[in-house]
Scaffold this active site. Structure first.
Site, PDB file in Angstrom:
ATOM      1  N   CYS A  45       0.808  -1.226   0.000  1.00 40.59           N
ATOM      2  CA  CYS A  45       0.000   0.000   0.000  1.00 40.59           C
ATOM      3  C   CYS A  45       0.841   1.276   0.000  1.00 40.59           C
ATOM      4  O   CYS A  45       0.333   2.346  -0.331  1.00 40.59           O
ATOM      5  CB  CYS A  45      -0.946   0.011   1.196  1.00 40.59           C
ATOM      6  SG  CYS A  45      -2.126  -1.338   1.134  1.00 40.59           S
TER       7      CYS A  45
ATOM      8  N   HIS B  19      -3.016   7.704   2.060  1.00 32.27           N
ATOM      9  CA  HIS B  19      -3.435   6.386   1.558  1.00 32.27           C
ATOM     10  C   HIS B  19      -4.838   6.126   2.090  1.00 32.27           C
ATOM     11  O   HIS B  19      -5.135   6.381   3.258  1.00 32.27           O
ATOM     12  CB  HIS B  19      -2.456   5.321   2.050  1.00 32.27           C
ATOM     13  CG  HIS B  19      -2.950   3.928   1.840  1.00 32.27           C
ATOM     14  ND1 HIS B  19      -3.454   3.498   0.628  1.00 32.27           N
ATOM     15  CD2 HIS B  19      -3.040   2.863   2.681  1.00 32.27           C
ATOM     16  CE1 HIS B  19      -3.818   2.234   0.739  1.00 32.27           C
ATOM     17  NE2 HIS B  19      -3.583   1.832   1.968  1.00 32.27           N
TER      18      HIS B  19
ATOM     19  N   ASN C 111     -10.011   0.446  -0.290  1.00 29.85           N
ATOM     20  CA  ASN C 111      -8.541   0.488  -0.277  1.00 29.85           C
ATOM     21  C   ASN C 111      -8.023  -0.099  -1.595  1.00 29.85           C
ATOM     22  O   ASN C 111      -8.126  -1.305  -1.815  1.00 29.85           O
ATOM     23  CB  ASN C 111      -8.035  -0.324   0.927  1.00 29.85           C
ATOM     24  CG  ASN C 111      -6.531  -0.314   1.050  1.00 29.85           C
ATOM     25  OD1 ASN C 111      -5.818   0.137   0.152  1.00 29.85           O
ATOM     26  ND2 ASN C 111      -6.038  -0.835   2.162  1.00 29.85           N
TER      27      ASN C 111
HETATM   28  N1  ACO Z   1     -18.801  -7.514   8.994  1.00 32.98           N
HETATM   29  C1  ACO Z   1     -19.299  -7.799  10.226  1.00 32.98           C
HETATM   30  N2  ACO Z   1     -18.525  -8.194  11.249  1.00 32.98           N
HETATM   31  C2  ACO Z   1     -17.199  -8.299  11.015  1.00 32.98           C
HETATM   32  C3  ACO Z   1     -16.620  -8.010   9.764  1.00 32.98           C
HETATM   33  C4  ACO Z   1     -17.485  -7.602   8.727  1.00 32.98           C
HETATM   34  N3  ACO Z   1     -17.045  -7.304   7.498  1.00 32.98           N
HETATM   35  N4  ACO Z   1     -15.297  -8.207   9.852  1.00 32.98           N
HETATM   36  C5  ACO Z   1     -15.035  -8.599  11.104  1.00 32.98           C
HETATM   37  N5  ACO Z   1     -16.193  -8.668  11.810  1.00 32.98           N
HETATM   38  C6  ACO Z   1     -16.370  -9.069  13.202  1.00 32.98           C
HETATM   39  C7  ACO Z   1     -15.271  -9.960  13.703  1.00 32.98           C
HETATM   40  O1  ACO Z   1     -15.498 -11.295  13.333  1.00 32.98           O
HETATM   41  C8  ACO Z   1     -15.389  -9.756  15.186  1.00 32.98           C
HETATM   42  O2  ACO Z   1     -16.453 -10.540  15.674  1.00 32.98           O
HETATM   43  P1  ACO Z   1     -16.357 -11.265  17.108  1.00 32.98           P
HETATM   44  O3  ACO Z   1     -16.229 -10.140  18.086  1.00 32.98           O
HETATM   45  O4  ACO Z   1     -17.630 -11.998  17.169  1.00 32.98           O
HETATM   46  O5  ACO Z   1     -15.137 -12.117  17.041  1.00 32.98           O
HETATM   47  C9  ACO Z   1     -15.791  -8.288  15.322  1.00 32.98           C
HETATM   48  O6  ACO Z   1     -16.314  -7.909  14.026  1.00 32.98           O
HETATM   49  C10 ACO Z   1     -14.641  -7.391  15.680  1.00 32.98           C
HETATM   50  O7  ACO Z   1     -13.537  -7.729  14.837  1.00 32.98           O
HETATM   51  P2  ACO Z   1     -12.236  -6.864  14.812  1.00 32.98           P
HETATM   52  O8  ACO Z   1     -11.320  -7.342  13.720  1.00 32.98           O
HETATM   53  O9  ACO Z   1     -11.666  -6.782  16.177  1.00 32.98           O
HETATM   54  O10 ACO Z   1     -12.886  -5.470  14.402  1.00 32.98           O
HETATM   55  P3  ACO Z   1     -12.248  -4.056  14.411  1.00 32.98           P
HETATM   56  O11 ACO Z   1     -13.065  -3.124  15.193  1.00 32.98           O
HETATM   57  O12 ACO Z   1     -10.784  -4.069  14.689  1.00 32.98           O
HETATM   58  O13 ACO Z   1     -12.441  -3.630  12.862  1.00 32.98           O
HETATM   59  C11 ACO Z   1     -11.101  -3.473  10.877  1.00 32.98           C
HETATM   60  C12 ACO Z   1     -11.833  -4.401  11.853  1.00 32.98           C
HETATM   61  C13 ACO Z   1     -12.121  -2.576  10.194  1.00 32.98           C
HETATM   62  C14 ACO Z   1     -10.371  -4.308   9.846  1.00 32.98           C
HETATM   63  C15 ACO Z   1     -10.131  -2.611  11.715  1.00 32.98           C
HETATM   64  O14 ACO Z   1      -9.329  -3.415  12.539  1.00 32.98           O
HETATM   65  C16 ACO Z   1      -9.260  -1.787  10.852  1.00 32.98           C
HETATM   66  O15 ACO Z   1      -9.698  -0.821  10.270  1.00 32.98           O
HETATM   67  N6  ACO Z   1      -7.963  -2.099  10.781  1.00 32.98           N
HETATM   68  C17 ACO Z   1      -7.041  -1.430   9.930  1.00 32.98           C
HETATM   69  C18 ACO Z   1      -6.695  -2.368   8.879  1.00 32.98           C
HETATM   70  C19 ACO Z   1      -6.793  -1.833   7.498  1.00 32.98           C
HETATM   71  O16 ACO Z   1      -7.377  -0.828   7.179  1.00 32.98           O
HETATM   72  N7  ACO Z   1      -6.161  -2.591   6.661  1.00 32.98           N
HETATM   73  C20 ACO Z   1      -6.120  -2.299   5.280  1.00 32.98           C
HETATM   74  C21 ACO Z   1      -4.885  -2.860   4.714  1.00 32.98           C
HETATM   75  S1  ACO Z   1      -3.492  -2.188   5.494  1.00 32.98           S
HETATM   76  C22 ACO Z   1      -3.295  -0.713   4.896  1.00 32.98           C
HETATM   77  O17 ACO Z   1      -3.642  -0.418   3.783  1.00 32.98           O
HETATM   78  C23 ACO Z   1      -2.700   0.232   5.788  1.00 32.98           C
END
Ligand code: ACO
Length: 329
Positions: free
Chosen positions: A116, A256, A286
């Site tokens: 990225c 980004h 993304n």
């Molecule tokens: N829909 C519904 N529920 C979901 C989804 C979805 N698409 N994805 C995950 N969940 C659930 C999980 O299973 C989990 O359920 P559980 O509590 O029953 O186990 C719950 O939601 C919480 O999961 P987390 O992964 O802890 O959720 P979080 O609040 O951290 O959000 C996210 C996840 C959006 C990916 C967040 O961590 C984030 O934004 N991280 C940054 C990563 C990113 O943007 N990466 C992109 C690539 S890297 C880059 O470009 C920099």
């Protein structure tokens, strides 16, 4: 004092036609529009057609950038540097396919892989070729078809990404000082970092020398989030400090586009108000290496970014690798 630097003289982008909404994804994985919008700010993304390759997207973005710069690829280009994690083939470089498609038979074309942050890394490589006097004019492209490396059954990752391409044309300018439109314009500096210890927080579980497959994106979202905000605000401050500038000097932050919460977190940490941040993640999701040139093209095209503006771009991706570029428009 005379100093050679590179200036962005044209921008272009390309998005595949097909729009996929969160609700549409909810038909195949257990997710909702509400969840995705609240956690990421993403509402929809573009997905490439089956027969569209990375080079096809890249070629369209490059053509648009070249047209806006008024540069003929057959005679006016010294290089193409293409940032991608989703190349057409293991080899040759996707940039070489773009080179042929543009009718460019001289100069060089190669790929840069820094996930990225790939566009910032490619821009830095290109800027240094120009600064050293080895090249005068070239295209830097970020192009991705992430839809091909997503696990469409993993709701934690498949909702986050989209396909697209963006490009800029760089050209050498002489002279740091002077007056009139464009005085002092160009890439002021680029700042790159990597920390390979975090490999398993964000990676693809396949590859030529491991599984012999392309693999799928795997991610520990929470951990990525924490590193992203800290590293991005750090490198942004580093870029500004290198020129005795502060966040108050930034006309436009072009981050980004991974996640609206990461974008907001970095802007808040820097103290840059929301109205000076370019955001496309709601419509593009993304697009990895393509996200910054796509956002840049939008903000230049609609007149937000103007001559004389100070533009700060920043990105982080797998590795981790992260970087920033400070540009006087
Ligand atoms: N829909 C519904 N529920 C979901 C989804 C979805 N698409 N994805 C995950 N969940 C659930 C999980 O299973 C989990 O359920 P559980 O509590 O029953 O186990 C719950 O939601 C919480 O999961 P987390 O992964 O802890 O959720 P979080 O609040 O951290 O959000 C996210 C996840 C959006 C990916 C967040 O961590 C984030 O934004 N991280 C940054 C990563 C990113 O943007 N990466 C992109 C690539 S890297 C880059 O470009 C920099």
């Amino acid at each position: 004092m005379s100093l050679r630097r590179s200036r962005i003289i044209g921008c272009g982008s390309y998005l595949p036609e097909r729009v996929v909404t969160n609700a549409e994804l909810g038909a195949s994985v257990d997710t909702t529009d509400d969840w995705v919008v609240q956690r990421t700010g993403i509402r929809e993304r573009r997905i490439a057609a089956k027969d569209q390759r990375c080079a096809d997207l890249a070629r369209e973005a490059a053509r648009a950038a070249l047209a806006s710069a008024g540069v003929d690829p057959a005679t006016g280009l010294d290089f193409i540097v293409l940032a991608t994690t989703t190349p057409d083939n293991t080899f040759p470089a996707t940039a070489a396919r773009v080179q042929a498609a543009l009718g460019m038979t001289r100069g060089m074309a190669f790929d840069v892989q820094s996930v990225c942050s790939g566009f910032i890394f490619a821009l830095s490589v290109a800027d240094n070729f120009i600064r050293t006097g080895q090249c005068r004019t070239g295209v830097v492209i970020g192009a991705e078809v992430y839809s091909r490396i997503l696990d469409w059954e993993d709701r934690g990752t498949c909702v986050l990404f989209g396909d697209g391409a963006g490009a800029v044309v760089l050209s050498a300018v002489e002279g740091e000082n002077g007056s009139g439109t464009g005085a002092g314009a160009g890439i002021l500096s680029t700042h790159l970092h990597s920390d390979g210890r975090h490999y398993d927080l964000l990676y693809v579980d396949g590859g030529v020398s491991t599984t012999g497959t392309a693999g799928h994106v795997r991610m520990n979202g929470r951990e990525v989030f924490k590193h992203a905000v800290t590293n991005l605000s750090g490198v942004a401050e580093e870029a500004l400090a290198a020129h005795g500038l502060t966040p108050a000097d930034i006309s436009w932050l072009v981050p980004h586009q991974a996640n609206k919460r990461i974008i907001d977190g970095v802007a808040r940490k820097l103290g840059v108000p929301a109205e000076r941040v370019v955001v496309t993640v709601d419509r593009h999701a993304n697009t990895s290496a393509a996200s910054i040139p796509l956002a840049l093209d939008e903000a230049v095209g609609d007149g937000r970014i103007k001559a004389g503006d100070l533009v700060l771009m920043e990105a982080i991706g797998g590795g981790f690798s992260w970087g920033a570029a400070l540009v006087r428009w």
